[in-house]
Design a protein around this motif. Structure first.
Motif, PDB file in Angstrom:
ATOM      1  N   TYR A  21       0.822  -1.212   0.000  1.00  0.00           N
ATOM      2  CA  TYR A  21       0.000   0.000   0.000  1.00  0.00           C
ATOM      3  C   TYR A  21       0.853   1.258   0.000  1.00  0.00           C
ATOM      4  N   PHE A  22       1.918   1.244   0.766  1.00  0.00           N
ATOM      5  CA  PHE A  22       2.797   2.419   0.816  1.00  0.00           C
ATOM      6  C   PHE A  22       3.591   2.569  -0.471  1.00  0.00           C
ATOM      7  N   LYS A  24       2.461   1.857  -3.453  1.00  0.00           N
ATOM      8  CA  LYS A  24       1.512   2.505  -4.369  1.00  0.00           C
ATOM      9  C   LYS A  24       1.350   3.978  -4.039  1.00  0.00           C
ATOM     10  N   LEU A  25       1.225   4.292  -2.730  1.00  0.00           N
ATOM     11  CA  LEU A  25       1.042   5.674  -2.301  1.00  0.00           C
ATOM     12  C   LEU A  25       2.251   6.533  -2.669  1.00  0.00           C
ATOM     13  N   PHE A  26       3.453   6.045  -2.374  1.00  0.00           N
ATOM     14  CA  PHE A  26       4.654   6.838  -2.639  1.00  0.00           C
ATOM     15  C   PHE A  26       4.925   6.955  -4.134  1.00  0.00           C
ATOM     16  N   ASN A  27       4.545   5.939  -4.907  1.00  0.00           N
ATOM     17  CA  ASN A  27       4.599   6.054  -6.369  1.00  0.00           C
ATOM     18  C   ASN A  27       3.667   7.150  -6.863  1.00  0.00           C
ATOM     19  N   LYS A  28       2.473   7.179  -6.287  1.00  0.00           N
ATOM     20  CA  LYS A  28       1.454   8.135  -6.704  1.00  0.00           C
ATOM     21  C   LYS A  28       1.859   9.575  -6.420  1.00  0.00           C
ATOM     22  N   ILE A  29       2.452   9.812  -5.239  1.00  0.00           N
ATOM     23  CA  ILE A  29       2.804  11.183  -4.850  1.00  0.00           C
ATOM     24  C   ILE A  29       4.220  11.566  -5.314  1.00  0.00           C
ATOM     25  N   CYS A  48       9.676   4.414   0.855  1.00  0.00           N
ATOM     26  CA  CYS A  48       8.716   4.222   1.939  1.00  0.00           C
ATOM     27  C   CYS A  48       9.122   3.147   2.937  1.00  0.00           C
TER      28      CYS A  48
END
Length: 319
Positions: A21-22, A24-29, A48
């Protein structure tokens, strides 16, 4: 021994669950470590790992120990500060900038002082001749404690330059410190060690070559900081002149390598904190080793030094 297995598995599972999940999140931001002349990884990689390891460790640590006394509260506060300043450093890297060294040093020293205030201190040493415990002067206790915490935090951070190196070193070191703590009946230190082993094993699932995630400065700072605390609260307690070498050897690879790096930079007239390719993993790579060979070689050396430290422990307990 079963009671130590639960926190290890719990920490491992939390990391394994949270990491995707992290990522994906850090890729996104866009919170990514991008390749540079010094960092030659193939593609931008999310930073992350440190955040996830910090969360997993704190969750298990607080669940087991609670926050009912000053020591536990101060450790959590100090670890949070060290992780946070590392995360800020990581943010600068995602923007292609260098974070100034002074804020990092100030925060890391402040975190070390908080640990000292919690009561986790290099207090004294056992006289090898008559077995009496010599309590050091307060000023010397303070200097040694701060120097050890700051030093170990820094050398682990500097060791994080290749997939699996810092994680491999720290899992071996924390496992060694766990054995030392168990042999000396230091339950809390042993418990902290196994939690650390759990989060690192979970992280290495995503960090082995080619890495899907990096721990970043936030993770390297956090791991080094916690290793320093575990050693102070365990291996250094009631230490003799000989047994002082146990935690030093357990962390031998990053300590000795970075002493070499500092000396080399000093001789060459370079700033001590100037990033370059002087660390052992870079030197081995320049000798023609690939990433897997470098990591294996370094981990073997770390295991040998850890075995020597355990032989010293055995001698100390049975003399």
């Amino acid at each position: 021994m079963i009671k130590y297995l639960y926190p290890l598995i719990s920490a491992l599972i939390i990391v394994l669950i949270l990491m995707p999940y992290f990522i994906k999140l850090f890729n996104k931001i866009g919170f990514m470590d991008r390749p540079t002349k010094r960092k030659k990884h193939d593609k931008p990689t999310p930073l992350c790992g440190g955040v996830v390891m910090y969360i997993a460790f704190i969750v298990v640590y607080v669940y087991i120990f609670g926050l009912h006394n000053r020591e536990k509260v101060y450790v959590v506060i100090a670890a949070t500060l060290v992780t946070a300043i590392g995360l800020i450093d990581d943010y600068y890297k995602t923007r292609g900038k260098e974070f100034r060294i002074y804020p990092r040093v100030i925060v890391q020293v402040l975190a070390a002082i908080i640990v000292y205030m919690s009561g986790i201190v290099f207090e004294g040493i056992t006289n090898p001749f008559d077995g009496t415990y010599l309590i050091l002067p307060k000023a010397l206790q303070f200097i040694l404690t701060i120097t050890w915490i700051f030093g170990v935090t820094t050398v682990i951070n500097w060791s994080d330059g290749m997939d699996g190196v810092a994680g491999g070193i720290t899992v071996i070191s924390s496992s060694t410190l766990c054995v030392v703590a168990l042999a000396k009946a230091q339950t809390e230190s042993a418990m902290m060690s196994v939690i650390l082993v759990g989060i690192i094993l979970g992280f290495l699932r995503y960090n082995h070559y080619p890495a899907k995630v990096f721990m970043g400065d936030s993770g390297a700072n956090f791991l080094g900081f916690m290793l320093a605390i575990i050693a102070l609260d365990g291996a250094f307690k009631q230490a003799t002149v000989v047994s002082i070498f146990i935690p030093i050897l357990a962390l031998g690879v990053p300590i000795f390598d970075n002493l070499f790096v500092i000396g080399k930079r000093f001789v060459e007239g370079k700033p001590v904190y100037a990033a370059d390719r002087s660390q052992i993993h870079y030197r081995l790579e320049e000798k023609g080793m690939n990433t897997k060979q470098v990591v294996t070689f370094i981990c073997v050396i770390s295991c040998v030094l850890s075995m020597i430290s355990l032989l010293i422990l055995y001698y100390n307990l049975h003399k």
